[in-house]
Motif scaffolding. Structure first.
Motif, mmCIF file in Angstrom:
data_model
loop_
_atom_site.group_PDB
_atom_site.id
_atom_site.type_symbol
_atom_site.label_atom_id
_atom_site.label_comp_id
_atom_site.label_asym_id
_atom_site.label_seq_id
_atom_site.Cartn_x
_atom_site.Cartn_y
_atom_site.Cartn_z
ATOM 1 N N TYR A 12 -9.320 1.552 1.952
ATOM 2 C CA TYR A 12 -8.011 0.899 1.970
ATOM 3 C C TYR A 12 -7.632 0.580 3.415
ATOM 4 O O TYR A 12 -7.649 1.451 4.277
ATOM 5 C CB TYR A 12 -6.969 1.841 1.342
ATOM 6 N N THR A 15 -1.480 -1.207 5.377
ATOM 7 C CA THR A 15 -0.526 -1.892 4.497
ATOM 8 C C THR A 15 0.304 -2.903 5.284
ATOM 9 O O THR A 15 0.865 -2.589 6.323
ATOM 10 C CB THR A 15 0.429 -0.869 3.844
ATOM 11 N N GLU A 16 0.352 -4.106 4.755
ATOM 12 C CA GLU A 16 1.227 -5.145 5.328
ATOM 13 C C GLU A 16 2.502 -5.189 4.484
ATOM 14 O O GLU A 16 2.451 -4.955 3.284
ATOM 15 C CB GLU A 16 0.539 -6.513 5.240
ATOM 16 N N SER A 265 3.421 3.970 0.911
ATOM 17 C CA SER A 265 2.243 3.099 0.785
ATOM 18 C C SER A 265 1.010 3.996 0.709
ATOM 19 O O SER A 265 1.044 5.139 1.191
ATOM 20 C CB SER A 265 2.165 2.158 1.989
ATOM 21 N N ASP A 267 -1.629 4.237 2.385
ATOM 22 C CA ASP A 267 -2.110 4.761 3.666
ATOM 23 C C ASP A 267 -1.089 5.691 4.330
ATOM 24 O O ASP A 267 -1.358 6.273 5.383
ATOM 25 C CB ASP A 267 -2.483 3.609 4.621
ATOM 26 N N PHE A 306 3.776 0.097 -4.181
ATOM 27 C CA PHE A 306 2.611 -0.591 -3.639
ATOM 28 C C PHE A 306 1.416 -0.432 -4.568
ATOM 29 O O PHE A 306 1.236 0.609 -5.200
ATOM 30 C CB PHE A 306 2.246 -0.033 -2.267
ATOM 31 N N PRO A 311 -4.017 -4.202 -0.416
ATOM 32 C CA PRO A 311 -3.214 -3.612 0.662
ATOM 33 C C PRO A 311 -1.762 -4.068 0.810
ATOM 34 O O PRO A 311 -0.993 -3.384 1.426
ATOM 35 C CB PRO A 311 -3.999 -3.958 1.927
ATOM 36 N N SER A 312 -1.348 -5.203 0.294
ATOM 37 C CA SER A 312 0.058 -5.543 0.505
ATOM 38 C C SER A 312 0.761 -6.021 -0.761
ATOM 39 O O SER A 312 1.819 -6.629 -0.710
ATOM 40 C CB SER A 312 0.186 -6.606 1.600
ATOM 41 N N GLN A 327 3.654 -10.417 -2.327
ATOM 42 C CA GLN A 327 2.504 -10.230 -1.441
ATOM 43 C C GLN A 327 2.818 -10.744 -0.052
ATOM 44 O O GLN A 327 3.481 -11.752 0.099
ATOM 45 C CB GLN A 327 1.287 -10.957 -1.993
#
Length: 327
Positions: A12, A15-16, A265, A267, A306, A311-312, A327
């Motif tokens: 992973y 995160t955006e 998130s 991460d 999330f 990732p986003s 997104q």
């Protein structure tokens, strides 16, 4: 989902914060109480939603934004619904006091049980996939085994209602947040329990005079966050004696009596929460600063989660029955 496949083998990434709306999905005719991505990574295009309109729905929330299935086994509002760890079953509980375990494919009930109280919180045990905990409008919280359809044990607290349940890592202990707040005391607002013995470990965790509608665990550090009705999120150690971090408070959003959920998130870098004014707030976990807000909904946004693999990708839901994918 072809969109998820490339991410399955890789780690992973960061995160955006999402910027644009992909799918507005509104097939619920009542407020959406809870949403959850399917925990099986290969099937994580599926999103589960539970609504006051008495239904549970499963969506393809990655590729099409379409509703795949609707389950109508409850006769009153569905307050809580969770995927089983295998992704083939859905556990749901509602204001009809019924518990249902439904086969996703056939829509048939594998297990149903009438409870003595209206259900508002359900959580599967993190390592024992056949065991779950259920709480609601009662001083009691119950552990069940779906293999035997029987209650395993009961946890009794001097409260009126359980608002949320959170298992700590490995599942030996869990927390309940309750409605026990009075003018002179805030003990029992968050209670820690020993899962096996049903003994209370602590009821002196949170001392502010606010109830906590939701609890969430950090994915990497031994910390958890409590959403409070004081319009801030408080940070705690997930190790005994579960001390509050007095230096960090995540504030700026509004809760105002809604059961507004919060989540990290994957991460662990961002903390995201809905807000009663319809916005979504993104906080830097380490600094507690607001990174960005998203004007997501016209009504109260009660959940923002999330995606576990992409990732986003973010799913949000609101009090008007809308679910949106960003997104």
């Amino acid at each position: 989902s072809e969109l998820i496949k490339p991410y399955l083998g890789s780690k992973y990434t960061l995160t955006e914060v999402p910027k644009s709306l992909i799918f507005p999905m509104s097939k619920h005719s009542g407020p959406v109480n809870e949403i959850q991505w399917c925990p099986v990574r290969e099937q994580s295009h599926m999103l589960l939603s539970a609504s006051m309109d008495k239904t549970v729905k499963v969506w393809d929330a990655v590729d099409t934004g379409c509703c795949l299935k609707t389950y109508s086994c409850h006769s009153c509002a569905v307050r809580a619904a969770r995927w089983s760890s295998c992704g083939r079953r859905i556990l749901s509980g509602g204001f009809d006091s019924m518990l249902h375990l439904t086969d996703v494919e056939t829509g048939k009930q594998i297990f149903s049980s009438k409870n003595e109280f209206r259900i508002s919180a359900l959580k599967f045990h993190p390592t024992e996939s056949n065991i779950f905990i259920c709480g609601g409008f009662s001083p009691e919280v119950k552990a069940w085994d779906i293999r035997t359809s029987k209650m395993l044990r009961m946890y009794k607290a001097a409260v009126q209602q359980t608002l949320d349940i959170l298992f700590l890592p490995e599942g030996r202990e869990f927390l309940t947040s309750t409605d026990a707040v009075s003018r002179d005391s805030a003990d029992r607002t968050v209670i820690a329990w020993d899962f096996q013995s049903a003994a209370k470990i602590s009821n002196q965790i949170f001392h502010e005079r606010y109830t906590c509608p939701s609890l969430t665990l950090h994915p990497k550090e031994s910390m958890f966050v409590a959403q409070t009705n004081g319009n801030y999120m408080a940070l705690f150690s997930a190790q005994r004696p579960y001390r509050i971090n007095k230096k960090k408070r995540y504030e700026g959003h509004k809760v105002e009596g809604f059961a507004v959920g919060c989540e990290f998130s994957p991460d662990g870098t961002l903390l995201v929460t809905g807000s009663s004014d319809g916005k979504v707030f993104f906080y830097n976990y380490h600094t507690a600063r607001i990174i960005r807000t998203l004007s997501a909904h016209k009504e109260a946004c009660v959940s923002a989660i999330f995606h576990p693999v992409l990732p986003s990708l973010l799913a949000t839901c609101d009090w008007a029955g809308e679910i949106k994918i960003w997104q």
